[in-house]
Scaffold this motif. Structure first.
Motif, PDB file in Angstrom:
ATOM      1  N   LYS A 196       0.822  -1.214   0.000  1.00 57.31           N
ATOM      2  CA  LYS A 196       0.000   0.000   0.000  1.00 57.31           C
ATOM      3  C   LYS A 196       0.853   1.260   0.000  1.00 57.31           C
ATOM      4  N   ASN A 197       2.121   1.136   0.417  1.00 56.27           N
ATOM      5  CA  ASN A 197       3.004   2.307   0.440  1.00 56.27           C
ATOM      6  C   ASN A 197       3.782   2.501  -0.850  1.00 56.27           C
ATOM      7  N   TYR A 198       3.593   1.587  -1.808  1.00 61.22           N
ATOM      8  CA  TYR A 198       4.357   1.668  -3.052  1.00 61.22           C
ATOM      9  C   TYR A 198       3.446   2.097  -4.198  1.00 61.22           C
ATOM     10  N   PHE A 199       3.707   3.266  -4.760  1.00 57.54           N
ATOM     11  CA  PHE A 199       2.958   3.756  -5.919  1.00 57.54           C
ATOM     12  C   PHE A 199       3.890   3.847  -7.111  1.00 57.54           C
ATOM     13  N   ASN A 200       3.495   3.245  -8.225  1.00 60.40           N
ATOM     14  CA  ASN A 200       4.314   3.384  -9.420  1.00 60.40           C
ATOM     15  C   ASN A 200       3.632   4.365 -10.374  1.00 60.40           C
ATOM     16  N   VAL A 201       4.291   5.495 -10.618  1.00 64.70           N
ATOM     17  CA  VAL A 201       3.683   6.533 -11.442  1.00 64.70           C
ATOM     18  C   VAL A 201       4.123   6.385 -12.900  1.00 64.70           C
ATOM     19  N   ALA A 202       5.046   5.443 -13.161  1.00 70.16           N
ATOM     20  CA  ALA A 202       5.598   5.337 -14.511  1.00 70.16           C
ATOM     21  C   ALA A 202       4.881   4.251 -15.317  1.00 70.16           C
ATOM     22  N   TYR A 203       5.088   3.000 -14.938  1.00 68.79           N
ATOM     23  CA  TYR A 203       4.575   1.859 -15.684  1.00 68.79           C
ATOM     24  C   TYR A 203       4.968   0.622 -14.907  1.00 68.79           C
ATOM     25  N   GLN A 204       4.347  -0.497 -15.228  1.00 71.18           N
ATOM     26  CA  GLN A 204       4.922  -1.774 -14.794  1.00 71.18           C
ATOM     27  C   GLN A 204       5.923  -2.128 -15.891  1.00 71.18           C
ATOM     28  N   ASN A 205       7.102  -2.619 -15.523  1.00 70.34           N
ATOM     29  CA  ASN A 205       8.182  -2.851 -16.497  1.00 70.34           C
ATOM     30  C   ASN A 205       7.751  -3.514 -17.799  1.00 70.34           C
ATOM     31  N   ASP A 206       6.825  -4.480 -17.717  1.00 72.71           N
ATOM     32  CA  ASP A 206       6.453  -5.226 -18.924  1.00 72.71           C
ATOM     33  C   ASP A 206       5.740  -4.357 -19.961  1.00 72.71           C
ATOM     34  N   ASN A 207       5.093  -3.276 -19.519  1.00 77.22           N
ATOM     35  CA  ASN A 207       4.110  -2.565 -20.349  1.00 77.22           C
ATOM     36  C   ASN A 207       4.590  -2.152 -21.738  1.00 77.22           C
ATOM     37  N   PHE A 208       5.696  -1.401 -21.798  1.00 75.63           N
ATOM     38  CA  PHE A 208       6.136  -0.872 -23.097  1.00 75.63           C
ATOM     39  C   PHE A 208       6.508  -2.028 -24.032  1.00 75.63           C
ATOM     40  N   HIS A 209       7.070  -3.074 -23.419  1.00 75.61           N
ATOM     41  CA  HIS A 209       7.539  -4.213 -24.214  1.00 75.61           C
ATOM     42  C   HIS A 209       6.364  -5.003 -24.752  1.00 75.61           C
ATOM     43  N   GLU A 210       5.306  -5.116 -23.910  1.00 78.80           N
ATOM     44  CA  GLU A 210       4.072  -5.763 -24.369  1.00 78.80           C
ATOM     45  C   GLU A 210       3.539  -5.043 -25.601  1.00 78.80           C
ATOM     46  N   ALA A 211       3.594  -3.703 -25.529  1.00 75.81           N
ATOM     47  CA  ALA A 211       3.083  -2.903 -26.648  1.00 75.81           C
ATOM     48  C   ALA A 211       3.866  -3.200 -27.923  1.00 75.81           C
ATOM     49  N   MET A 212       5.180  -3.341 -27.786  1.00 73.53           N
ATOM     50  CA  MET A 212       5.997  -3.605 -28.969  1.00 73.53           C
ATOM     51  C   MET A 212       5.742  -5.021 -29.482  1.00 73.53           C
ATOM     52  N   GLY A 213       5.472  -5.970 -28.579  1.00 72.51           N
ATOM     53  CA  GLY A 213       5.129  -7.335 -28.986  1.00 72.51           C
ATOM     54  C   GLY A 213       3.863  -7.329 -29.810  1.00 72.51           C
ATOM     55  N   GLN A 214       2.892  -6.577 -29.308  1.00 73.09           N
ATOM     56  CA  GLN A 214       1.624  -6.436 -30.015  1.00 73.09           C
ATOM     57  C   GLN A 214       1.841  -5.828 -31.402  1.00 73.09           C
ATOM     58  N   TYR A 215       2.683  -4.777 -31.435  1.00 72.86           N
ATOM     59  CA  TYR A 215       2.931  -4.079 -32.695  1.00 72.86           C
ATOM     60  C   TYR A 215       3.671  -4.977 -33.691  1.00 72.86           C
ATOM     61  N   ALA A 216       4.605  -5.785 -33.189  1.00 72.73           N
ATOM     62  CA  ALA A 216       5.416  -6.632 -34.067  1.00 72.73           C
ATOM     63  C   ALA A 216       4.580  -7.703 -34.759  1.00 72.73           C
ATOM     64  N   ASP A 241      11.826  -8.750 -17.245  1.00 77.89           N
ATOM     65  CA  ASP A 241      10.440  -8.289 -17.421  1.00 77.89           C
ATOM     66  C   ASP A 241      10.217  -7.890 -18.872  1.00 77.89           C
ATOM     67  N   SER A 242      11.234  -7.267 -19.464  1.00 76.09           N
ATOM     68  CA  SER A 242      11.108  -6.773 -20.828  1.00 76.09           C
ATOM     69  C   SER A 242      10.803  -7.910 -21.800  1.00 76.09           C
ATOM     70  N   LEU A 243      11.654  -8.935 -21.783  1.00 73.55           N
ATOM     71  CA  LEU A 243      11.466 -10.012 -22.757  1.00 73.55           C
ATOM     72  C   LEU A 243      10.208 -10.822 -22.437  1.00 73.55           C
ATOM     73  N   THR A 244       9.886 -10.974 -21.140  1.00 69.11           N
ATOM     74  CA  THR A 244       8.641 -11.651 -20.770  1.00 69.11           C
ATOM     75  C   THR A 244       7.453 -10.868 -21.322  1.00 69.11           C
ATOM     76  N   GLY A 245       7.497  -9.551 -21.151  1.00 63.57           N
ATOM     77  CA  GLY A 245       6.404  -8.702 -21.631  1.00 63.57           C
ATOM     78  C   GLY A 245       6.253  -8.800 -23.141  1.00 63.57           C
ATOM     79  N   PHE A 246       7.359  -8.753 -23.839  1.00 65.60           N
ATOM     80  CA  PHE A 246       7.306  -8.824 -25.301  1.00 65.60           C
ATOM     81  C   PHE A 246       6.674 -10.141 -25.741  1.00 65.60           C
ATOM     82  N   LYS A 247       7.132 -11.235 -25.131  1.00 64.48           N
ATOM     83  CA  LYS A 247       6.644 -12.552 -25.553  1.00 64.48           C
ATOM     84  C   LYS A 247       5.180 -12.776 -25.175  1.00 64.48           C
TER      85      LYS A 247
END
Lengths: 306, 378
Positions: free
Chosen positions: B130-150, B169-175
């Motif tokens: 509850k004390n941890y807020f991520n204002v950027a992204y979850q690591n997988d997110n951008f890579h998931e997007a590129m997987g989708q785009y590819a 996280d990156s390669l997991t997200g992409f795949k």
């Protein structure tokens, strides 16, 4: 396994090794002749890269940048020797490490102050960009080939300098008995400054050539410095021949390890695990090799004083 | 006597003003200001400070320290900030391996941590807090997007990332989203600068495109060497590989490359225009995606501070969770695991007025959350 992939990887290893040799040659000369451990050698590498990037950006010529990198690193080396390092020859290694570590911090912050913390742009000159076809249907980066050739030329030049010139004779004499050559009337102070500047110029040259391939940024020298120390330990302290052979060994082992280990593990592990574990082991490989060399030949492969 | 009286009145009025508006907030920022990843940390610090300055809020004090991308150093700084500076909030960490070393310890001591960049999967699922807020992204997110785009154009892709939490996280997200064949998968050393061995493998792999995640100096080195190698397959990557902080150093080798991000400087909304103008005016350079995330982090803190006292942790957390601020990303809200739900765009590297930068060319995901949220029991 395709044979041309293997050849390409061996070339990559040799190129990496040759670059390490330029760093390690200076380090081992300085240690061999003056008995000084110079941690700031990586900073001289950085100075070379920044000088090359700045001059290339101002004049548009990579070649002028390369000349500037030699000049700037040699000058920085000479100044450091006269102002700081000269006072350290008689002190023990701990004092030398402390003082040269301070130099790293000063060089890094100074460079950041001058150039900022964003990486600088330095590109490969047009004449050397692109790939060449080697025999056997192999395309290889022309610039990497250029680095191999320059490195080999420097190695040959250093061999000639040390084995066949008066300066080289004095350097060798300085390595074996520095009191005696001072007593014989050789100006040992100038000799030390010269050797230090020479080592610095080689580091600067390596920095400039690699800067065009990688990125020119503050702190770029320290990772290379660690590898250069590994090379010096493997090759034997004070030996140029040892530095060359040690550097090429380290380069080839590191490159082939990064490429073959994951492939070997993939025979009995799923791809992503093999890639991850193989990558981790590969990054340790050269240190394992160094440990083995130390067990078998503690003085290194070609120690100058053996 | 009059002086003492005047001083007393002053002190009283300042004290009153304090209680009337907000308690002072002490923010500890640990970020990378030296070494190979310094460009990223400098952008985070600069954007964060600029947002604070623009707000005119005098009750917020930011203490900034450099972690030099060393986990052990970051842990020491975090302990010092919590124990001797008594900070209320912490933020700033760029790298996931540093976040993994610092964040669990910080949130366990009931200090709120807001991430302006790193979003390792280990903190998004079962170990959410509850004390941890991520204002950027979850690591997988951008890579998931590129997987989708590819999926659209390529049947066989070679993938490459550094061997550390965000790389995995990156390669997991992409795949996770890429349906085609993976021609090869390689993990490199964090901070590696020579990619000859990997480029040779790419050449031999028979792939149609290369997806790589190499932030900071690593990406500069890879892209330049790749351009020299004559391999010539199209490059894909998350924004980190082609962010504003590295484009200048890569040079024209980056032109035309597609990359994914939740933000771009040409994103059309009021908050973003204001941010890009202010950043350019103050620092004479274009902001990167890291700067945008830090700007949002600062504004999120300001929005919560206007609603609740930082001393009342429950109220302050609730105020943060509302995410009632004008994000430069247009829309932004928190998922159940305190990670963002946001749109992710595909950008292309172009040259504008002689400066290399990114331009949005499509949308990969709308209102995209992350794959770990359902494992989070808060």
């Amino acid at each position: 396994m395709q044979i041309d992939l293997l050849i390409e990887q061996v070339l990559n290893g040799v190129q990496f090794g040759v670059m390490l040799f330029l760093m390690a040659a200076g380090l081992t000369l300085i240690f061999g002749v003056m008995g000084l451990i110079n941690l700031a050698h990586g900073s001289l590498y950085m100075v070379g890269a920044f000088a090359c990037a700045a001059v290339a950006a101002a004049t548009g010529s990579f070649w002028l940048g390369l000349v500037a990198s030699l000049a700037a690193a040699a000058a920085a080396g000479a100044i450091v020797e006269v102002v700081v390092v000269r006072r350290l020859y008689k002190r023990d290694h701990l004092d030398q490490v402390l003082a040269t570590f301070a130099l790293i911090l000063i060089f890094s912050e100074g460079t950041r102050w001058l150039f900022g913390s964003s990486p600088l742009y330095l590109n490969i000159p047009g004449a050397l960009s692109g790939a060449v076809s080697l025999p056997g249907d192999l395309d290889y980066s022309l610039y990497r080939l250029f680095i191999i050739i320059v490195g080999m030329a420097v190695a040959a030049g250093l061999y000639f300098l040390i084995a066949h010139t008066r300066l080289g004779m004095r350097i060798r004499a300085g390595e074996s008995d520095r009191e005696m050559i001072a007593a014989l009337g050789v100006d040992i102070t100038t000799l030390y400054t010269l050797v230090f500047a020479l080592g610095a110029a080689l580091a600067g040259l390596a920095g400039a050539m690699v800067g065009a391939l990688q990125s020119v940024q503050v702190g770029m020298g320290e990772p290379v410095l660690i590898l250069a120390f590994v090379v010096v330990v493997i090759g034997g302290i004070g030996s140029i021949k040892g530095a060359l052979i040690g550097a090429v060994l380290v380069g080839v082992i590191d490159t082939l390890g990064r490429f073959l280990l994951p492939a070997a593990l993939h025979l009995f592990l799923p791809a992503s695990q093999a890639a991850s574990i193989g990558g981790s082991i590969a990054s340790m490989l050269i240190y394992v090799f160094m440990a083995l060399v130390l067990v078998v030949r503690p003085q290194g492969l070609f120690s100058a004083n053996a | 006597m009059r002086k003492i009286l005047a001083a007393g009145v002053m002190a009283l009025s300042i004290g009153m003003a304090g209680t009337a508006f907000a308690d002072p907030i002490k923010i500890g920022m640990i970020t990378t200001l030296s070494g190979g990843g310094a460009g990223l940390g400098v952008d985070v610090r600069d954007a964060f400070q600029l947002a604070m300055k623009k707000s005119g809020n005098k009750d917020i004090q930011v203490i900034t320290e450099d972690d030099a991308r060393k986990p052990e150093l970051a842990v020491q700084i975090a302990d010092k900030m919590m124990q001797s500076d008594h900070v209320d909030l912490m933020t700033g960490i760029i790298w996931s391996n540093l976040a993994m070393a610092v964040v669990p310890n910080v949130v366990a001591q009931d200090v709120i941590y807001l991430s302006p960049n790193a979003g390792p999967s280990a903190l998004a699922g079962k170990n959410c807090n509850k004390n941890y807020f991520n204002v950027a992204y979850q690591n997988d997110n951008f890579h998931e997007a590129m997987g989708q785009y590819a999926n659209k154009d390529y049947k066989k892709v070679f993938i490459l990332a550094p061997n550390y939490p965000a790389g995995k996280d990156s390669l997991t997200g992409f795949k996770r989203y890429y349906k085609g064949e993976v021609a090869g998968e390689v993990y490199t050393k964090l901070g590696q600068t020579d990619y000859a061995a990997e480029i040779a493998q790419i050449r031999a792999s028979g792939a149609e495109a290369v997806f790589f995640f190499l932030p900071g100096g690593m990406g500069i080195a890879f892209t330049k060497q790749y351009a020299q190698s004559g391999v010539g397959l199209p490059l894909l990557g998350p924004a980190f590989s082609f962010s504003q902080d590295v484009l200048g150093a890569i040079g024209d080798a980056a032109l035309g490359v597609k990359n994914s991000a939740s933000w771009s400087h040409d994103l059309d909304n009021e908050a973003n225009k204001e941010f890009v103008e202010a950043f350019k005016a103050e620092y004479k350079r274009l902001p990167s995606v890291y700067a945008a995330q830090a700007w949002d982090t600062a504004n999120l803190i300001l929005s919560a501070a206007a609603k609740a006292s930082v001393k009342d942790k429950d109220a302050f957390r609730a105020a943060l969770k509302e995410a009632d601020f004008k994000s430069v990303r247009g829309k932004f809200k928190f998922n159940t695991n305190n990670h963002p739900i946001q749109d992710i765009y595909v950008r292309e590297v172009v040259k504008e007025d002689g400066v290399l930068t990114n331009k949005i060319v499509g949308t990969a995901f709308t209102d995209h959350g992350d794959a770990y949220a359902e494992q989070c029991k808060m």
